[in-house]
Design an enzyme around this catalytic site. Sequence first.
Site, PDB file in Angstrom:
ATOM      1  CB  SER A   7      -0.902   0.008   1.231  1.00 49.70           C
ATOM      2  OG  SER A   7      -1.496   1.285   1.346  1.00 49.70           O
ATOM      3  CG  HIS A  30      -3.910  -1.592  -1.607  1.00 48.56           C
ATOM      4  ND1 HIS A  30      -5.006  -2.344  -1.963  1.00 48.56           N
ATOM      5  CD2 HIS A  30      -4.322  -0.805  -0.576  1.00 48.56           C
ATOM      6  CE1 HIS A  30      -6.032  -2.032  -1.188  1.00 48.56           C
ATOM      7  NE2 HIS A  30      -5.650  -1.089  -0.333  1.00 48.56           N
ATOM      8  CG  ASP A  32      -5.185   2.364   0.919  1.00 46.31           C
ATOM      9  OD1 ASP A  32      -6.119   1.553   0.802  1.00 46.31           O
ATOM     10  OD2 ASP A  32      -4.068   2.058   1.382  1.00 46.31           O
ATOM     11  CG  MET A  34      -8.542   7.075   2.408  1.00 49.22           C
ATOM     12  SD  MET A  34      -7.649   7.174   3.964  1.00 49.22           S
ATOM     13  CE  MET A  34      -6.778   5.605   3.936  1.00 49.22           C
ATOM     14  CG  HIS A  63      -9.310   0.063  -0.536  1.00 46.51           C
ATOM     15  ND1 HIS A  63      -8.706  -0.121   0.695  1.00 46.51           N
ATOM     16  CD2 HIS A  63     -10.648   0.031  -0.291  1.00 46.51           C
ATOM     17  CE1 HIS A  63      -9.625  -0.256   1.628  1.00 46.51           C
ATOM     18  NE2 HIS A  63     -10.813  -0.151   1.069  1.00 46.51           N
ATOM     19  CG  MET A  65     -11.371   3.087   1.996  1.00 44.31           C
ATOM     20  SD  MET A  65      -9.855   3.095   2.958  1.00 44.31           S
ATOM     21  CE  MET A  65      -8.669   3.205   1.635  1.00 44.31           C
ATOM     22  CG  MET A 136     -11.718  -2.939   5.087  1.00 43.33           C
ATOM     23  SD  MET A 136     -10.229  -2.555   4.144  1.00 43.33           S
ATOM     24  CE  MET A 136      -9.216  -1.700   5.365  1.00 43.33           C
ATOM     25  CG  ASP A 174      -6.270  -2.903   3.140  1.00 43.29           C
ATOM     26  OD1 ASP A 174      -5.192  -2.656   3.718  1.00 43.29           O
ATOM     27  OD2 ASP A 174      -6.892  -2.072   2.448  1.00 43.29           O
TER      28      ASP A 174
HETATM   29  C1  DX5 Z   1      -6.431   1.474   5.541  1.00 48.31           C
HETATM   30  C2  DX5 Z   1      -5.943   1.123   4.173  1.00 48.31           C
HETATM   31  C3  DX5 Z   1      -4.826   0.172   4.123  1.00 48.31           C
HETATM   32  C4  DX5 Z   1      -3.561   0.639   4.789  1.00 48.31           C
HETATM   33  C5  DX5 Z   1      -2.896  -0.581   5.349  1.00 48.31           C
HETATM   34  O1  DX5 Z   1      -7.598   2.219   5.426  1.00 48.31           O
HETATM   35  O2  DX5 Z   1      -7.014   0.562   3.415  1.00 48.31           O
HETATM   36  O3  DX5 Z   1      -4.560  -0.248   2.782  1.00 48.31           O
HETATM   37  O4  DX5 Z   1      -2.681   1.275   3.922  1.00 48.31           O
HETATM   38  O5  DX5 Z   1      -1.820  -0.175   6.103  1.00 48.31           O
HETATM   39  P1  DX5 Z   1      -1.068  -1.142   7.110  1.00 48.31           P
HETATM   40  O6  DX5 Z   1      -0.543  -2.297   6.302  1.00 48.31           O
HETATM   41  O7  DX5 Z   1      -0.013  -0.264   7.676  1.00 48.31           O
HETATM   42  O8  DX5 Z   1      -2.080  -1.598   8.116  1.00 48.31           O
HETATM   43 ZN    ZN Z   2      -6.554  -0.311   1.416  1.00 44.66          ZN
END
Ligand code: DX5
Ligand code: ZN
Length: 222
Positions: A7, A30, A32, A34, A63, A65, A136, A174
């Site tokens: 990620s 990956h 993320d 948001m 991903h 969010m 998750m 994840d």
């Molecule tokens: C959290 C993200 C993850 C995050 C995971 O909302 O969806 O992808 O980057 O990070 P680690 O591996 O540090 O838990």
């Molecule tokens: Zn993620």
Amino acid sequence: MIKIAPSILAADFANLERDVRRAAAADYLHVDVMDGLFVPNISIGVPVVECVRKVTALPLDVHLMIDRPVRYAMRFCQAGADIVTVHVEADSAENIREALNIVHGQGKRAGVVLKPGTPAEAALPFLEVCDIVLVMTVEPGFGGQKFMADMMPKLRQLRSWIDRDNPACELEVDGGIDPVTCRTAIENGASVLVAGSSVYKADDISRRIQELRGQDGGPFAL
Ligand code: DX5
Ligand code: ZN
């Protein structure tokens, strides 16, 4: 073979190209996304995905969010996503289905994501059209949180439904994945592991990626 998806949320954004390249031994990258509404944090948007696309050949696992992801599914595909996942909690079932259709219409892979409080059953209406289901193992929004082992019954349930109804579908986890928790996730049916902190904090990222696959040959090798 277990796939690893580093990620880039845990990367140094001032050196993003370098950190993307450092993860070249992985299977997916990956990303993320948001929006500050669906989760209490704001991260990466379309322009960053376009830039990352230019500096890696790895499939981009985006991903979302974000609230009502149907609004942005097309744009992330056009920006270079190869896989787009949307949260079932983020809109009506009809609109989630539409978001998956948009992604498939662009020739990309699509899937649904479940927050920790969302039961496995919430994925069922979409399972037959999903290329991937993401469970998750932390509350979405932030990297560096602790792996929620209590998500393992949900993961096992989804593994059994996927094997029965759509065996080509990948099952991704994840949050909080490290060289120890990866084993728990793999044993409970995960086939793709997202890892942010544990990859980017490692001195040797390629070796860490191998370790997370359970193939390092060390005491934790499967
Ligand atoms: C959290 C993200 C993850 C995050 C995971 O909302 O969806 O992808 O980057 O990070 P680690 O591996 O540090 O838990
Ligand atoms: Zn993620």
